[in-house]
Design an enzyme around this catalytic site. Structure first.
Site: not given
Ligand code: XIL
Length: 379
Positions: A163, A268
């Site tokens: 990001e 993701e």
């Molecule tokens: C999220 C997790 O799923 C949660 O459990 C945590 O509280 C916050 O982070 N982008 C990312 C991930 O790169 O690391 C994030 O994961 C979701 C958004």
């Protein structure tokens, strides 16, 4: 008479047993996603501590049968592994890497540099002064050396930077940018390469379906490669909705990433099925409470019509992943029971974004994805 009744109930029992066996073998015949994926496409999920420890047995059964890659949902983030300057806590991360290795999976490391889930000490300067470049670089290098070095040869690929871009394609104003300057991204890739020359290295971000952000990611990665740095892929997080982003935008983004020479990854993936409010991302608490009340529309279960729409959406997206040679698709979670989307971006709603439901049962979306893979897989 008594004898007849006994025989009849025996026959009934046998019939039940036969039906149960048939159901089991039918279930066993549903091919695992990893077995119907074409060569070159890994399919996986993000796992949490409860799964890694084996306590969530349903999820573990799904993961071990369906997937050939895993990502740690949280346990490799800076705040977890390196909570204080001189203290690392590798215990949960070690268990995660062992879990992936035991199941013969490609183990992904997430994440080395991010502006979130990073402890405050990382961004604090000496004696209350702003963080300076040399200190920030030393901290970054120390962290990457320790974490990547520890799992050298066992973690197959790392999200190095997460990001770094704003929606307009400019570099996001983070403490990393402020303290180090624009080359902080290159430095992170340089340190990661040095700590494990064999592991794959990725740039990861969200909303890369937006042309300005996607082009900026492509330029960023091309710039890194021009400096001689290793970059193996560009990851689109893909926290998407059931209707948006439009398929055309996903299509164009994957094509552009491919055309740049980088491998597109879907890192993701989940599909938020709840109605979206344009203010949901930045709302204050009072507004979030109002949005929650208006959008928590399926507290008791997902209606069949939405279930079908979700299945079609997944199928359409997977067709695009195949079309553009995506190298990996990782779902952000295993079953709906533990998705982070119950609490993001609005806390306290019931969401249904994945391929297995809250009870761990297969959803129509699983069959839809398997079907697309089966039909389109070029072997
Ligand atoms: C999220 C997790 O799923 C949660 O459990 C945590 O509280 C916050 O982070 N982008 C990312 C991930 O790169 O690391 C994030 O994961 C979701 C958004």
């Amino acid at each position: 008479m008594e004898m007849r009744r006994t025989l009849m109930s025996l026959a009934g029992l046998l019939l039940c047993a036969a039906a149960a066996l048939a159901a089991v073998s039918a279930a066993a015949e549903t091919p695992a996603l990893k077995s119907v994926a074409p060569k070159g496409l890994r399919i996986g999920a993000a796992v949490n501590r409860t799964q890694v420890s084996g306590n969530d047995a349903k999820a573990v059964a799904i993961v071990s049968r369906q997937f050939d890659t895993v990502t740690a949902e949280n346990d490799l983030k800076w705040e977890r592994v390196h909570p204080e300057p001189d203290r690392f806590d590798f215990e949960p991360a070690d268990r995660y890497v062992e879990f992936g290795t035991k199941h013969g999976m490609f183990v992904v490391g997430h994440v080395l540099l991010w502006h979130q889930q990073t402890p405050a000490w990382v961004f604090a300067g000496e004696n209350g002064r702003p963080l300076d470049r040399a200190t920030a670089l030393a901290r970054l290098k120390g962290h990457i050396d320790a974490v990547v070095g520890r799992y050298r040869g066992r973690i197959g690929g790392w999200d190095v930077v997460n990001e770094a871009l704003d929606e307009d394609g400019s570099l996001r104003k983070t403490p990393w940018l402020e303290a180090i300057g624009e080359d902080y991204v290159a430095k992170a890739f340089e340190f990661a390469r040095a700590a494990d020359p064999e592991t794959e290295l990725y740039y990861n971000d969200y909303n890369l379906w937006k042309p300005a952000k996607r082009d900026a990611a492509v330029r960023l990665v091309q710039g890194l490669k021009a400096k001689g740095l290793r970059v193996d892929g560009i990851g689109e997080q893909a926290h998407w909705g059931i209707d948006d982003p439009p398929l055309e935008a996903i299509d164009a983004a994957l094509a552009a990433i491919r055309a740049s020479g980088a491998t597109p990854l879907i890192t993701e993936l989940d599909m938020d099925v709840l109605p979206r409010d344009p203010d949901q991302w930045g709302a204050d608490l009072a507004k979030k409470a109002r949005i929650r009340a208006a959008t928590n529309v399926y507290p008791d279960g997902l209606p069949p019509a939405i279930q079908e729409r979700l299945a079609r959406r997944y199928a359409d997206c997977f067709a695009l992943f195949l079309k553009h040679g995506v190298g990996r698709v990782t779902f952000w979670g295993v079953t709906d029971a533990t998705t982070w989307l119950h609490d993001f971006p609005i806390p306290g709603r019931v969401n249904y974004p994945l391929l297995w439901d809250h009870a761990g049962h297969e959803k129509p979306a699983l069959e839809a994805v398997a079907e697309v893979l089966r039909k389109n897989a070029k072997r």
